[in-house]
Enzyme design. Structure first.
Site, PDB file in Angstrom:
ATOM      1  N   HIS A  53       0.838  -1.191   0.000  1.00 21.79           N
ATOM      2  CA  HIS A  53       0.000   0.000   0.000  1.00 21.79           C
ATOM      3  C   HIS A  53       0.877   1.246   0.000  1.00 21.79           C
ATOM      4  O   HIS A  53       2.107   1.177   0.082  1.00 21.79           O
ATOM      5  CB  HIS A  53      -0.941  -0.020   1.196  1.00 21.79           C
ATOM      6  CG  HIS A  53      -2.026  -1.042   1.089  1.00 21.79           C
ATOM      7  ND1 HIS A  53      -3.097  -1.109   1.952  1.00 21.79           N
ATOM      8  CD2 HIS A  53      -2.221  -2.059   0.205  1.00 21.79           C
ATOM      9  CE1 HIS A  53      -3.887  -2.110   1.616  1.00 21.79           C
ATOM     10  NE2 HIS A  53      -3.373  -2.705   0.557  1.00 21.79           N
ATOM     11  N   GLU A  55       1.489   3.654   2.134  1.00 18.54           N
ATOM     12  CA  GLU A  55       2.339   3.940   3.287  1.00 18.54           C
ATOM     13  C   GLU A  55       3.624   3.116   3.249  1.00 18.54           C
ATOM     14  O   GLU A  55       4.723   3.639   3.517  1.00 18.54           O
ATOM     15  CB  GLU A  55       1.573   3.651   4.585  1.00 18.54           C
ATOM     16  CG  GLU A  55       0.337   4.510   4.774  1.00 18.54           C
ATOM     17  CD  GLU A  55      -0.928   3.897   4.183  1.00 18.54           C
ATOM     18  OE1 GLU A  55      -2.020   4.222   4.670  1.00 18.54           O
ATOM     19  OE2 GLU A  55      -0.814   3.093   3.224  1.00 18.54           O
ATOM     20  N   TRP A 180     -16.643   5.169 -37.475  1.00 15.55           N
ATOM     21  CA  TRP A 180     -16.541   5.790 -36.155  1.00 15.55           C
ATOM     22  C   TRP A 180     -17.253   7.127 -36.205  1.00 15.55           C
ATOM     23  O   TRP A 180     -16.998   7.916 -37.109  1.00 15.55           O
ATOM     24  CB  TRP A 180     -15.094   5.972 -35.745  1.00 15.55           C
ATOM     25  CG  TRP A 180     -14.319   4.707 -35.704  1.00 15.55           C
ATOM     26  CD1 TRP A 180     -13.469   4.207 -36.641  1.00 15.55           C
ATOM     27  CD2 TRP A 180     -14.347   3.756 -34.629  1.00 15.55           C
ATOM     28  NE1 TRP A 180     -12.943   3.026 -36.222  1.00 15.55           N
ATOM     29  CE2 TRP A 180     -13.466   2.718 -34.990  1.00 15.55           C
ATOM     30  CE3 TRP A 180     -15.016   3.683 -33.412  1.00 15.55           C
ATOM     31  CZ2 TRP A 180     -13.241   1.612 -34.173  1.00 15.55           C
ATOM     32  CZ3 TRP A 180     -14.773   2.599 -32.607  1.00 15.55           C
ATOM     33  CH2 TRP A 180     -13.903   1.571 -32.977  1.00 15.55           C
ATOM     34  N   ARG A 194     -12.174   3.256 -19.642  1.00 15.86           N
ATOM     35  CA  ARG A 194     -12.255   1.801 -19.491  1.00 15.86           C
ATOM     36  C   ARG A 194     -11.179   1.307 -18.531  1.00 15.86           C
ATOM     37  O   ARG A 194     -11.420   0.472 -17.666  1.00 15.86           O
ATOM     38  CB  ARG A 194     -12.012   1.110 -20.847  1.00 15.86           C
ATOM     39  CG  ARG A 194     -13.185   0.953 -21.762  1.00 15.86           C
ATOM     40  CD  ARG A 194     -12.770   0.085 -22.948  1.00 15.86           C
ATOM     41  NE  ARG A 194     -13.709   0.195 -24.058  1.00 15.86           N
ATOM     42  CZ  ARG A 194     -13.546  -0.373 -25.240  1.00 15.86           C
ATOM     43  NH1 ARG A 194     -12.449  -1.103 -25.463  1.00 15.86           N
ATOM     44  NH2 ARG A 194     -14.446  -0.224 -26.198  1.00 15.86           N
ATOM     45  N   THR A 206     -24.836  -5.993 -28.525  1.00 14.10           N
ATOM     46  CA  THR A 206     -23.565  -5.446 -28.986  1.00 14.10           C
ATOM     47  C   THR A 206     -22.614  -6.564 -29.403  1.00 14.10           C
ATOM     48  O   THR A 206     -21.904  -6.451 -30.406  1.00 14.10           O
ATOM     49  CB  THR A 206     -22.922  -4.591 -27.873  1.00 14.10           C
ATOM     50  OG1 THR A 206     -23.787  -3.488 -27.585  1.00 14.10           O
ATOM     51  CG2 THR A 206     -21.563  -4.067 -28.290  1.00 14.10           C
ATOM     52  N   ARG A 217      -6.937  -0.839 -25.337  1.00 16.09           N
ATOM     53  CA  ARG A 217      -5.885  -0.905 -26.351  1.00 16.09           C
ATOM     54  C   ARG A 217      -5.224   0.445 -26.620  1.00 16.09           C
ATOM     55  O   ARG A 217      -4.089   0.498 -27.068  1.00 16.09           O
ATOM     56  CB  ARG A 217      -6.458  -1.436 -27.669  1.00 16.09           C
ATOM     57  CG  ARG A 217      -7.093  -2.803 -27.571  1.00 16.09           C
ATOM     58  CD  ARG A 217      -7.636  -3.275 -28.910  1.00 16.09           C
ATOM     59  NE  ARG A 217      -8.640  -2.375 -29.468  1.00 16.09           N
ATOM     60  CZ  ARG A 217      -9.911  -2.356 -29.109  1.00 16.09           C
ATOM     61  NH1 ARG A 217     -10.346  -3.188 -28.170  1.00 16.09           N
ATOM     62  NH2 ARG A 217     -10.764  -1.516 -29.663  1.00 16.09           N
ATOM     63  N   GLU A 306     -20.669  -0.019 -21.873  1.00 18.69           N
ATOM     64  CA  GLU A 306     -20.641   0.298 -23.304  1.00 18.69           C
ATOM     65  C   GLU A 306     -21.601  -0.670 -23.973  1.00 18.69           C
ATOM     66  O   GLU A 306     -21.234  -1.796 -24.302  1.00 18.69           O
ATOM     67  CB  GLU A 306     -19.229   0.170 -23.875  1.00 18.69           C
ATOM     68  CG  GLU A 306     -18.265   1.207 -23.331  1.00 18.69           C
ATOM     69  CD  GLU A 306     -17.013   1.363 -24.190  1.00 18.69           C
ATOM     70  OE1 GLU A 306     -17.118   1.158 -25.423  1.00 18.69           O
ATOM     71  OE2 GLU A 306     -15.960   1.692 -23.632  1.00 18.69           O
ATOM     72  N   LEU A 311     -30.255  -1.693 -23.953  1.00 24.76           N
ATOM     73  CA  LEU A 311     -29.736  -2.007 -22.621  1.00 24.76           C
ATOM     74  C   LEU A 311     -29.467  -0.717 -21.848  1.00 24.76           C
ATOM     75  O   LEU A 311     -29.724  -0.653 -20.634  1.00 24.76           O
ATOM     76  CB  LEU A 311     -28.469  -2.848 -22.722  1.00 24.76           C
ATOM     77  CG  LEU A 311     -27.813  -3.249 -21.395  1.00 24.76           C
ATOM     78  CD1 LEU A 311     -28.805  -3.920 -20.457  1.00 24.76           C
ATOM     79  CD2 LEU A 311     -26.616  -4.159 -21.648  1.00 24.76           C
TER      80      LEU A 311
END
Length: 374
Positions: A53, A55, A180, A194, A206, A217, A306, A311
């Protein structure tokens, strides 16, 4: 609390951001060690789950610099843990190091900690100071760890829904074409969101239409978020790209939620590594609230959605979405699929009310973030 303390806490907050794509399901925490004269002698942030952690990392950094830590002040963004989890308690490390004082930005919402860490330090004779919960740094710590706080306080992840659309709200043409609508900068920014999530969620629609991998990516990562698929009738093909090894060769878990039982289909999907849960709801659909609760038990902090407009609408109508992340392209597309199917409303008051968080230009596009108001 001095101005110097606040400067060190801000530095600890900056360090904690380095944990953003690394520490899940643990929170992002930063620690700055300061000598009695105010010099910074160690900085650390939380590593991967099971790793040190913040600390401990700061104490190691001080040792590497050859700096003594006896009598030092530890500035930590989140209350040091006091329980044995994947690692020993951070309180013990600070006590054994014989620091004189600990300055904390936020108390830990984890019921296993929740003030016990502060008590443990005080019992050891260490002075403890905590920022007021409405201080800007404390609020920033909570915002950075919004998913962790959500899971600890509500037992469920923070659900962020990402959408990319034209200025008139079209996410796909009637023929299904959607790649796109937004530019490469917006896509890279979406991958960064993401990357910070514990899991990415999509639906069978989807999967069937786009056959996506839904891995990270466009930005460098040392871990891939889990993938969650809602597939009521177990229609996910065993050769779907989501089963491919994610970018960078990093492994991820695939959680598939369904509503019907089919032994052959279940066995086939499990042979590809999918972890199945049957949660039947009304109309042969997956029980979405039960699924969100189940993801909380799986230690999912932030859930990045996504999915398609159907949905999206189902999750919004069920009151399960906390935040919208919308990328708008400077173009008009006319007819096509919208952001979310909410159905016909009788009153304006029945709509999903939002509060703007921020608006940021990303390349040629505009990124809008809004929190759902309840």
């Amino acid at each position: 609390m001095s101005d110097t303390d606040l400067i060190h806490l801000q530095s600890a907050l900056d360090a904690s951001r380095l944990s953003l794509t690394l520490s899940n399901p643990n929170p992002c925490v930063g620690c700055v060690l300061a000598a009695p004269d105010g010099r910074v002698i160690g900085i650390g942030h939380t590593q991967q789950a099971g790793g040190p952690h913040a600390e401990v990392m700061a104490l190691r950094d001080a040792a590497a610099r050859g700096e003594p830590v006896v009598g030092a002040t530890a500035h930590v963004t989140l209350e040091p843990c006091s329980h044995f989890g994947r690692t020993p308690p951070c309180c013990n490390a600070l006590i054994e190091a014989r620091v004189a004082r600990v300055v904390v930005a936020c108390t830990d919402p984890n019921p296993l900690v929740a003030g016990r860490g502060l008590d443990r330090l005080r019992e050891a004779g260490i002075t403890v100071d905590v920022l007021p919960p409405d201080h800007a740094i404390a609020l920033a710590v909570r915002d950075l760890n919004v998913g962790f706080f959500s899971r600890m306080e509500r037992g469920r992840p923070w659900v962020r829904m990402k959408m990319a659309a034209s200025l008139d709200g079209i996410t796909a043409l009637d023929n299904g074409q959607s790649q796109w609508i937004t530019g490469p900068e917006a896509r890279a920014d979406g991958h960064a969101w993401r990357a910070r999530a514990c899991a990415v969620l999509t639906g069978i629609g989807t999967v069937a239409e786009d056959n996506p991998r839904l891995d990270v990516r466009e930005v460098p990562v040392t871990r891939q978020p889990d993938l969650v698929v809602i597939d009521s009738h177990l229609r996910t093909p065993t050769d779907a790209r989501l089963f491919e090894t994610p970018h960078g060769g990093l492994q991820r878990r695939i959680h598939l939620f369904h509503a019907v039982r089919d032994a052959a289909a279940e066995a086939a999907l499990q042979s590809r590594g999918a972890r199945l849960q049957c949660l039947p709801g009304d109309g042969g659909k997956v029980d979405l609230p039960a699924m969100i609760d189940a993801l909380g038990r799986l230690e999912i902090n932030e859930l990045h959605v996504e999915a398609g407009y159907k949905l999206n609408g189902s999750l919004l109508r069920a009151g399960l979405v906390d935040e919208l992340l919308v990328y708008l392209a400077p173009r008009l597309l006319g007819q096509g699929s919208g952001l979310a199917h909410l159905g016909a409303l009788e009153r304006l008051a029945d709509g999903v009310n939002l509060r703007w968080i921020d608006t940021v230009p990303v390349g040629d596009d505009l990124r809008l973030r809004a929190q759902v108001v309840r």
